[in-house]
Design a protein around this motif. Sequence first.
Motif, PDB file in Angstrom:
ATOM      1  N   LEU A  37       0.829  -1.201   0.000  1.00  0.00           N
ATOM      2  CA  LEU A  37       0.000   0.000   0.000  1.00  0.00           C
ATOM      3  C   LEU A  37       0.865   1.253   0.000  1.00  0.00           C
ATOM      4  N   MET A  41       1.089   3.878  -3.134  1.00  0.00           N
ATOM      5  CA  MET A  41       0.628   5.260  -2.947  1.00  0.00           C
ATOM      6  C   MET A  41       1.772   6.260  -3.073  1.00  0.00           C
ATOM      7  N   LEU A  69      -9.135   4.263  -3.723  1.00  0.00           N
ATOM      8  CA  LEU A  69      -8.827   3.643  -2.433  1.00  0.00           C
ATOM      9  C   LEU A  69     -10.070   3.536  -1.555  1.00  0.00           C
ATOM     10  N   SER A 131      -1.938  -0.099  -5.357  1.00  0.00           N
ATOM     11  CA  SER A 131      -2.531   0.586  -4.204  1.00  0.00           C
ATOM     12  C   SER A 131      -3.929   0.065  -3.906  1.00  0.00           C
TER      13      SER A 131
END
Length: 154
Positions: A37, A41, A69, A131
């Motif tokens: 993650l 990101m 997200l 992500s």
Amino acid sequence: MENQINYSTEKKENLKKPTVFNGKPTAAFIAASWTALLVGMISYCVGLWNAEMMLNEKGYYFVILLFGLFSVISVQKAVRDKQEGIAVTDIYYGISWFVTIASIVLLIIGLWNADLWLSEKGFYAMSFLLSLFAAIAVQKNTRDIKFLDENGAD
């Protein structure tokens, strides 16, 4: 005929019973999920920061990341709630899926029309999808751990 062995019964008795799985994610999977993650990101955002595009374009791509997200976390929650017998309205479930697909389609449209190299387009697409996948895994881990902590499981 009396000496015949009933192999089907014997096989059933010799089968090992499955190991009980408590559902708690391993520390390695939790770390891998959070790492994926953060890498996805941060890479996406660093790419935007360094991109030679107007601020409104950067804002568009950043909002799509946030939108994506949030939407995948919502889908994961709705799917899990349904699986656990928690009431989820069809409209919420449908909207969750719709906005997830919409975020991906909006990214595709934006990248298709962007004046970027193909390698840059691929970079944004891959970091975006990484992500989204990682957000689902982190949400699942968080929910599993909370559930197990509340119910006294090891």
